[in-house]
Write a protein that holds these residues in place. Structure first.
Motif, PDB file in Angstrom:
ATOM      1  N   ASP A   3       0.828  -1.208   0.000  1.00 24.02           N
ATOM      2  CA  ASP A   3       0.000   0.000   0.000  1.00 24.02           C
ATOM      3  C   ASP A   3       0.859   1.254   0.000  1.00 24.02           C
ATOM      4  OD1 ASP A   3      -2.189  -1.586   0.069  1.00 24.02           O
ATOM      5  OD2 ASP A   3      -2.788  -1.107   2.124  1.00 24.02           O
ATOM      6  N   TRP A  29      -3.740   4.322   0.225  1.00 24.67           N
ATOM      7  CA  TRP A  29      -4.602   5.073   1.128  1.00 24.67           C
ATOM      8  C   TRP A  29      -4.481   6.570   0.847  1.00 24.67           C
ATOM      9  CZ3 TRP A  29      -6.987   2.742   5.679  1.00 24.67           C
ATOM     10  CH2 TRP A  29      -6.712   1.380   5.825  1.00 24.67           C
ATOM     11  N   ARG A  55      -9.437   4.183   1.052  1.00 26.50           N
ATOM     12  CA  ARG A  55      -8.562   3.079   0.647  1.00 26.50           C
ATOM     13  C   ARG A  55      -9.023   2.492  -0.682  1.00 26.50           C
ATOM     14  NH1 ARG A  55      -7.019  -2.461   4.082  1.00 26.50           N
ATOM     15  NH2 ARG A  55      -5.199  -3.002   2.808  1.00 26.50           N
TER      16      ARG A  55
END
Length: 501
Positions: free
Chosen positions: A416, A459, A493
């Motif tokens: 991420d 994110w 997200r």
């Protein structure tokens, strides 16, 4: 009161002020410019140079506010020194401000005692600042305002002594200068040093010129009224200031116009006058005591000039903020003016107590004590300490990035990436995350799609989604991302199809 009693009372005030400043010092998360200060201070600690530190990658940042790293380095240097003994936490970093809050209490006591010729007024002033809301708020923040407050007060105090104090030493040259010019040259160097330190901490030190102009006009008028003569040191100094301003314009018109353009003559923000007494329970009560204190001090020949100086300082700073300075509203811009208001307000409390004591002589001591106690119970805004929105509990109205990034660190995937303002990396330190830094320009839908194309999952962490993204990008995130709101911060997200499954 004896020196021993004065010391005991002042020590008790310092203990109270220290408790209110250090208690739960790390409860509130960092906000706004506190991040810039911790980045710069820790970067200096790590490298010996004024460079912002990226806590996420554990290295000097290449993508932060480089031009701001050296601002107020005198304050930030003190913060950096603490990291030789303590790890970088909110408590450690903010403790510098808390200590300067205690210094402010002491400086305010001595300055108030000097200007009013009353140690009782000095103690009242010290007490009122120790429990003042703005004093507690700024002394519990990682910002230079806590240091600016006492340094500007010292600057104005030393400058007043340079202008008005009678020299009683034995240096012949200093005596000669005072005889000829009416100034005490012994205070010139302290005034210059404090003035330079004050200017370094904040450009609002420039208010001192407005203060001098107002003070010189008032004193020149008073001199004319008494002696019917325009020839005095105040008119001469005023003319010298005007000549200096004209000379500076001719020498460097571009720089002169830069400062002149900071003025907004059509501005009208009366909120600054209420903000100047926002620490106290009621606006009318506060200004009534300030006016009473000014009247009381002016009546006494020994404190008359000091009273005029205090009033000039207080009114010039608040008045310029309300009517002339081209800047958005912010209580921080007049915080340093509150020292002068506190001294005048304390003088008003003392004046009322003295008046009733002298006119109710039968119980004069009891009356004096009762008035002083009542005033100190009524004037401060004690309700602040029992409210949910204070410095000792987390505010629901302020974004809590500590809590938001704790959630991110707990839930993030290995690949991420993160879209946020990178200067907040203090709260995702050592994460090693790939970060797309949100700068001053808003991210539009096309830019957002470019981010998604280069990163399969990630994110978005923002406390001001409308300030960081264009409407099209916001609508896309609302419709296609998972959203979580925590601590007043929005977390969005996105995931790859494989991760979703």
């Amino acid at each position: 009161m004896s020196n021993k009693k004065i010391f005991i009372i002042l020590l008790a005030i310092l203990i109270l002020g220290g408790f209110l400043r250090f208690y739960k010092l790390g409860e509130q998360p960092f906000v706004t410019d506190e991040f810039l200060d911790i980045n710069a201070a820790y970067g200096y600690y790590q490298t010996g140079k004024w460079q912002a530190w990226d806590f996420n990658l554990g290295q000097v940042s290449q993508d932060l506010y480089g031009l701001r790293d050296e601002r107020t380095w005198l304050y930030r240097w003190q913060v950096a020194q603490l990291f030789h003994w303590f790890s970088p936490t909110e408590v450690a970093a903010r403790s510098v401000s808390a200590v300067w809050g205690l210094i402010s209490i002491v400086v305010l006591y001595f300055a108030a005692t000097y200007f009013t010729k009353s140690r009782t007024v000095g103690l009242i002033s010290a007490f009122l600042f120790s429990v003042s809301i703005s004093g507690i708020v700024f002394d519990r923040m990682l910002r230079m305002y806590s240091m600016f407050f006492p340094v500007f007060l010292l600057f104005s105090w030393f400058l007043f002594r340079f202008l008005e104090e009678e020299y009683k030493g034995k240096i012949a040259l200093v005596k000669k200068i005072q005889t000829v010019a009416g100034i005490n040259a012994i205070w010139l160097v302290p005034a210059i040093v404090a003035g330079l330190a004050s200017w370094h901490l904040h450009p609002l030190t420039i208010n001192i010129f407005i203060i001098l102009v107002l003070y010189f006009i008032i004193q020149a008028g008073a001199n004319w009224y008494q002696k019917r003569s325009y020839v005095n040191k105040y008119t001469i100094m005023l003319l010298l200031m005007l000549a200096g301003a004209a000379g500076y314009y001719l020498y460097n018109p571009k720089n002169f116009l830069f400062y002149f353009n900071l003025l907004d003559f059509l501005k009208n923000n009366l909120s600054y006058f209420s903000a100047a007494v926002s620490d106290w329970s009621h606006l009318i009560l506060s200004y009534s005591f300030i006016l009473l204190g000014l009247f009381f001090l002016v009546k006494n020949s020994e404190s008359r000039k000091g009273a005029v100086w205090l009033a000039a300082c207080f009114l010039s700073i608040v008045g310029m903020a309300a009517f002339f300075w081209k800047m958005s509203f912010g209580p921080r811009f007049i915080f340093f003016a509150k020292s002068f208001g506190i001294i005048l307000l304390s003088s008003g409390i003392y004046a009322l107590a003295i008046f009733l004591k002298e006119n109710l002589a039968r119980y004069k001591n009891q009356i004096f004590a009762a008035v002083m106690t009542s005033a100190l119970l009524v004037v401060p805004n004690w309700a602040y300490f029992f409210s949910q929105e204070n410095s000792y509990s987390r505010s629901e109205n302020s974004p809590d990035y500590r809590k938001a990034f704790q959630y991110f660190l707990k839930k993030r995937g290995a690949q991420d990436m993160l879209v946020t303002k990178n200067f907040r990396s203090f709260y995702f330190r050592d994460a090693g995350a790939k970060v797309y830094n949100i700068k001053s320009r808003k991210i539009d839908l096309a830019e957002l799609h470019d981010i998604l194309a280069a990163n399969r999952s990630g994110w978005v962490v923002t406390g001001d989604v409308k300030g960081d993204f264009e409407k099209g990008a916001i609508d896309f995130m609302e419709n296609n991302f998972k959203k979580k709101e925590t601590g007043g911060v929005n977390l969005y997200r996105w995931q790859s199809p494989e991760e979703k499954n």
